[in-house]
Design an enzyme around this catalytic site. Structure first.
Site, PDB file in Angstrom:
ATOM      1  N   LYS A 206       0.827  -1.213   0.000  1.00 52.69           N
ATOM      2  CA  LYS A 206       0.000   0.000   0.000  1.00 52.69           C
ATOM      3  C   LYS A 206       0.870   1.277   0.000  1.00 52.69           C
ATOM      4  CE  LYS A 206      -4.038  -2.131   2.220  1.00 52.69           C
ATOM      5  NZ  LYS A 206      -5.005  -2.051   3.347  1.00 52.69           N
TER       6      LYS A 206
ATOM      7  N   TYR B 286     -12.519  -2.028  -4.132  1.00 59.10           N
ATOM      8  CA  TYR B 286     -13.060  -2.076  -2.772  1.00 59.10           C
ATOM      9  C   TYR B 286     -14.594  -1.992  -2.752  1.00 59.10           C
ATOM     10  CZ  TYR B 286      -8.514  -1.847  -0.413  1.00 59.10           C
ATOM     11  OH  TYR B 286      -7.246  -2.125   0.071  1.00 59.10           O
TER      12      TYR B 286
ATOM     13  N   GLU C  52      -9.469 -10.869  -7.757  1.00 61.18           N
ATOM     14  CA  GLU C  52      -8.563  -9.728  -7.580  1.00 61.18           C
ATOM     15  C   GLU C  52      -7.360  -9.833  -8.521  1.00 61.18           C
ATOM     16  OE1 GLU C  52      -7.857  -9.594  -3.332  1.00 61.18           O
ATOM     17  OE2 GLU C  52      -9.914  -8.918  -2.951  1.00 61.18           O
TER      18      GLU C  52
ATOM     19  N   ASN D 248      -2.001   0.364   6.675  1.00 64.87           N
ATOM     20  CA  ASN D 248      -1.483  -0.879   7.258  1.00 64.87           C
ATOM     21  C   ASN D 248      -0.638  -1.693   6.278  1.00 64.87           C
ATOM     22  OD1 ASN D 248      -3.554  -1.791   5.682  1.00 64.87           O
ATOM     23  ND2 ASN D 248      -4.744  -2.723   7.332  1.00 64.87           N
TER      24      ASN D 248
ATOM     25  N   HIS E 189      -2.319  -5.325   1.530  1.00 61.94           N
ATOM     26  CA  HIS E 189      -3.606  -5.987   1.326  1.00 61.94           C
ATOM     27  C   HIS E 189      -3.328  -7.430   0.957  1.00 61.94           C
ATOM     28  CE1 HIS E 189      -7.513  -7.108  -0.385  1.00 61.94           C
ATOM     29  NE2 HIS E 189      -6.807  -7.657  -1.357  1.00 61.94           N
TER      30      HIS E 189
HETATM   31  P1  RTP Z   1      -7.049  -5.924   3.351  1.00 54.90           P
HETATM   32  O1  RTP Z   1      -8.418  -6.121   2.740  1.00 54.90           O
HETATM   33  O2  RTP Z   1      -6.435  -4.584   3.012  1.00 54.90           O
HETATM   34  O3  RTP Z   1      -6.116  -7.065   3.125  1.00 54.90           O
HETATM   35  O4  RTP Z   1      -7.208  -5.854   4.944  1.00 54.90           O
HETATM   36  P2  RTP Z   1      -8.164  -6.673   5.884  1.00 54.90           P
HETATM   37  O5  RTP Z   1      -8.840  -7.757   5.132  1.00 54.90           O
HETATM   38  O6  RTP Z   1      -7.334  -7.032   7.071  1.00 54.90           O
HETATM   39  O7  RTP Z   1      -9.202  -5.554   6.311  1.00 54.90           O
HETATM   40  P3  RTP Z   1     -10.666  -5.211   5.724  1.00 54.90           P
HETATM   41  O8  RTP Z   1     -11.650  -5.349   6.831  1.00 54.90           O
HETATM   42  O9  RTP Z   1     -10.902  -5.957   4.445  1.00 54.90           O
HETATM   43  O10 RTP Z   1     -10.511  -3.661   5.416  1.00 54.90           O
HETATM   44  C1  RTP Z   1      -9.906  -3.234   4.223  1.00 54.90           C
HETATM   45  C2  RTP Z   1      -8.953  -2.102   4.545  1.00 54.90           C
HETATM   46  O11 RTP Z   1      -9.692  -0.952   4.951  1.00 54.90           O
HETATM   47  C3  RTP Z   1      -8.921  -0.197   5.879  1.00 54.90           C
HETATM   48  N1  RTP Z   1      -9.672  -0.096   7.119  1.00 54.90           N
HETATM   49  N2  RTP Z   1      -9.834   1.052   7.742  1.00 54.90           N
HETATM   50  N3  RTP Z   1     -10.626   3.038   9.571  1.00 54.90           N
HETATM   51  C4  RTP Z   1     -10.976   1.781   9.791  1.00 54.90           C
HETATM   52  O12 RTP Z   1     -11.622   1.428  10.769  1.00 54.90           O
HETATM   53  C5  RTP Z   1     -10.575   0.779   8.822  1.00 54.90           C
HETATM   54  N4  RTP Z   1     -10.854  -0.521   8.878  1.00 54.90           N
HETATM   55  C6  RTP Z   1     -10.285  -1.059   7.794  1.00 54.90           C
HETATM   56  C7  RTP Z   1      -7.610  -0.928   6.087  1.00 54.90           C
HETATM   57  O13 RTP Z   1      -6.645  -0.381   5.173  1.00 54.90           O
HETATM   58  C8  RTP Z   1      -7.983  -2.331   5.706  1.00 54.90           C
HETATM   59  O14 RTP Z   1      -6.842  -3.068   5.363  1.00 54.90           O
HETATM   60 MG    MG Z   2      -9.957  -7.443   3.334  1.00 57.22          MG
END
Ligand code: RTP
Ligand code: MG
Length: 140
Positions: free
Chosen positions: A11, A51, A128, A114, A117
């Site tokens: 990212k 997204y 994807e 973070n 992804h």
């Molecule tokens: P990713 O999709 O990026 O691999 O991460 P993930 O599955 O661990 O997290 P996900 O729930 O799919 O959320 C996608 C991305 O959105 C951002 N995020 N921001 N501000 C917030 O509360 C929040 N929560 C999630 C993060 O960049 C997350 O990786």
């Molecule tokens: Mg995710």
């Protein structure tokens, strides 16, 4: 266990801090092989499409703004149970909860910035990968 593929994004917070190599080294140490990679600047349309599943979440707008705030590196990773192996080395979404030694524990700045992804299922991995790569760009 089967050799499978998953999709990864390094990212903008990580590319900005010149951590592309450091993140990729963690992936390789975890047994994953980079079989496709390109550095791109995502357009707003591209990020919103990628997204789309998060469209109703409160952080959607900020997430899209963040993902187009600088270059990203999109990658296809190959290995034994690649999706889960990648999720394991990434660590929890919030770096405060990420296990020591994971990419997010070591490099992430915040729950949003973070660093990486990773696809969350084999089915989403295929979707994807096809969103960013033509079949001939992937060399296993
Ligand atoms: P990713 O999709 O990026 O691999 O991460 P993930 O599955 O661990 O997290 P996900 O729930 O799919 O959320 C996608 C991305 O959105 C951002 N995020 N921001 N501000 C917030 O509360 C929040 N929560 C999630 C993060 O960049 C997350 O990786
Ligand atoms: Mg995710």
């Amino acid at each position: 266990m089967a050799v499978t593929r998953t999709f990864s994004i390094i990212k903008p917070d990580a590319t900005r801090r010149n951590l592309t190599g450091a993140v990729t080294a963690k992936l390789e140490e975890a047994g994953l092989r980079v079989v496709a990679s390109k550095r791109i600047q995502m357009t707003r349309d591209q990020a919103e499409g990628f997204y789309a599943v998060h469209k109703e979440r409160p952080f959607f707008g900020e997430l899209v703004d963040f993902m187009i705030s600088g270059p990203v590196v999109v990658q296809v990773l190959e290995g034994e149970n690649a999706m889960q192996a990648n999720r394991d080395i990434m660590g929890a979404t919030n770096p405060a909860d990420a296990a020591p030694g994971t990419i997010r524990a070591e490099f992430a700045e915040s729950i949003e910035a973070n660093s990486v992804h990773g696809s969350d299922s084999d089915e989403n991995a295929a979707i994807e990968i096809a969103y960013f790569f033509k079949p001939e760009e992937i060399v296993g």
